[in-house]
Enzyme design. Structure first.
Site, PDB file in Angstrom:
ATOM      1  N   HIS A 131     -12.553 -31.786 -47.270  1.00  0.00           N
ATOM      2  CA  HIS A 131     -13.430 -30.665 -47.151  1.00  0.00           C
ATOM      3  C   HIS A 131     -14.364 -31.581 -46.639  1.00  0.00           C
ATOM      4  O   HIS A 131     -13.975 -33.366 -47.436  1.00  0.00           O
ATOM      5  CB  HIS A 131     -14.326 -29.701 -47.818  1.00  0.00           C
ATOM      6  CG  HIS A 131     -13.916 -28.755 -47.391  1.00  0.00           C
ATOM      7  ND1 HIS A 131     -14.017 -27.472 -45.221  1.00  0.00           N
ATOM      8  CD2 HIS A 131     -13.270 -27.367 -47.855  1.00  0.00           C
ATOM      9  CE1 HIS A 131     -13.689 -26.610 -45.922  1.00  0.00           C
ATOM     10  NE2 HIS A 131     -13.138 -26.944 -46.798  1.00  0.00           N
ATOM     11  N   ASP A 161     -18.136 -34.188 -41.189  1.00  0.00           N
ATOM     12  CA  ASP A 161     -17.658 -33.148 -40.444  1.00  0.00           C
ATOM     13  C   ASP A 161     -18.692 -33.195 -39.097  1.00  0.00           C
ATOM     14  O   ASP A 161     -17.722 -33.235 -37.582  1.00  0.00           O
ATOM     15  CB  ASP A 161     -18.564 -31.987 -40.552  1.00  0.00           C
ATOM     16  CG  ASP A 161     -17.618 -31.018 -41.673  1.00  0.00           C
ATOM     17  OD1 ASP A 161     -16.249 -31.155 -41.639  1.00  0.00           O
ATOM     18  OD2 ASP A 161     -18.344 -29.756 -42.171  1.00  0.00           O
TER      19      ASP A 161
END
Length: 381
Positions: A131, A161
């Site tokens: 992540h 992200d």
């Protein structure tokens, strides 16, 4: 007026986070984005309803079983008419579905095939789960976030992200689409959040290479090491931000805080005095509420802004004057950025829970009978 990407068709394979954000940006600026979802629909995030997921706004949606013959046929027809495709699966997944770049570029040689991953399509980590926090750790970015003597503090998931992932992919898509429009061939974009977050650190790597950025947290000018680039708590438990780097702006900040005549505050750029000056500034700021400082600082060159919460920011007069936020589908959300002088962005439109299968198939040239037959086969809805 139509947006700058009007006329472009992008096929989006449903995913979470950076892929949808990149597609949202393209849709915001006029592209037709068709989101391919699994049968039964796709949630936009943990425990979320797609109808309230801002990242899914302004799309057409169709549910396709990518393993069914009818579903694969529709997918191929969509890709054949598309300018771009975006997927965010682990490397190799699309190839196993028969939808990898080789197959799709053979079908549509002008296709821009965007791939969004954390580690990239190649490298020792390519097949590992991860992540944002992991990707920015590997690029050196996470090490830089935090205060002196404290462990690294993840900047939520903004840098990997969205900054290093989604926005790099959106930029890559537009760049490659421009290349195609100028006569070039289609291509594959390998957008990795490790690469993108490393690129976002270019200035800091430059400063470090030049010898005036220490490879430590909280001791440099822009990482809360300097007293003149930090946040301060006010009397009512709220916060303000100060960032007067330039000497003339620093002088103005000292005037407005009543510290202009304090000789201890004169050595602005001396790191050995930063803690002493921070203590003085902390004490002064704590004597007034945030609103009181707002009245004093707003309109000045002290490089000031109140630190607003998520509920406060949309109501601030500056944000209201620029229509930085809007409400669509009952959801308050940021509006498209950047702005253009003579072309429009797409007003946010939230998903209504329904797919657009019939419209999409009709746009592909399917007859009424073909549409009914395709839907009856169950691979498309």
């Amino acid at each position: 007026m139509p947006g700058p990407l009007d006329g472009l068709r992008i096929i989006e394979f449903a995913g979470l986070g950076p892929g949808p954000f990149a597609c949202m940006m393209l849709a915001d600026h006029g592209a037709e984005v068709i989101r391919i979802e699994r049968p039964g629909g796709t949630k936009g995030g943990p425990e979320s309803d797609a109808r309230t997921d801002i990242l899914l706004r302004s799309r057409k949606r169709i549910a396709i079983d990518m393993k069914s013959d009818s579903g694969k046929a529709v997918l191929r027809d969509l890709v054949a008419t598309a300018d771009g495709l975006i997927e965010g699966f682990r490397p190799g997944v699309m190839e196993r579905l028969g939808l990898g770049p080789d197959e799709m570029l053979l079908l549509n040689p002008k296709l821009v095939y965007g791939r969004m991953t954390g580690w990239g399509q190649t490298g020792p980590y390519a097949q590992m789960a991860g992540h944002d926090i992991n990707y920015i750790a590997l690029s050196g970015a996470l090490h830089a976030f935090g205060r002196k003597g404290e462990k690294p503090t993840p900047p939520i998931n903004m840098m990997g992200d969205f900054g290093g992932g989604a926005m790099m992919l959106a930029f890559g898509m537009v760049s490659a689409l421009l290349h195609v429009q100028r006569g070039g061939d289609g291509t594959v974009i390998d957008a990795a959040m490790t690469d993108g977050s490393a690129l976002l650190m270019s200035m800091i790597y430059s400063f470090h290479g030049q010898g005036w950025w220490k490879d430590e947290r909280g001791v440099n000018m822009l990482d809360t090491g300097a007293h003149f680039y930090d946040v301060y708590e006010t009397r009512d438990g709220k916060f303000i931000s100060l960032g007067p780097i330039e000497p003339q702006f620093y002088a103005r900040m000292l005037e407005l805080t009543g510290l202009a005549d304090d000789p201890a505050m004169a050595a602005q750029t001396d790191p050995t005095k930063w803690n002493e000056m921070r203590d003085k500034l902390t004490k002064v700021i704590a004597e007034k509420t945030r609103d009181e400082w707002d009245a004093i600082m707003t309109g000045s060159d002290a490089c000031y802004a109140p630190v607003l919460s998520l509920t406060e920011a949309p109501d601030h007069p500056h944000n209201q004057s620029r229509a930085t936020f809007a409400t669509a589908g009952g959801v308050r959300q940021p509006t498209p950025a950047p702005r253009y002088s003579s072309i429009a962005t797409t007003p946010p439109e939230m998903p209504d829970g329904q797919t657009h299968a019939r419209q999409i198939l009709a746009d592909l040239g399917y007859s009424g009978g073909q549409i009914e037959q395709t839907l009856a086969q169950g691979g498309v809805s």
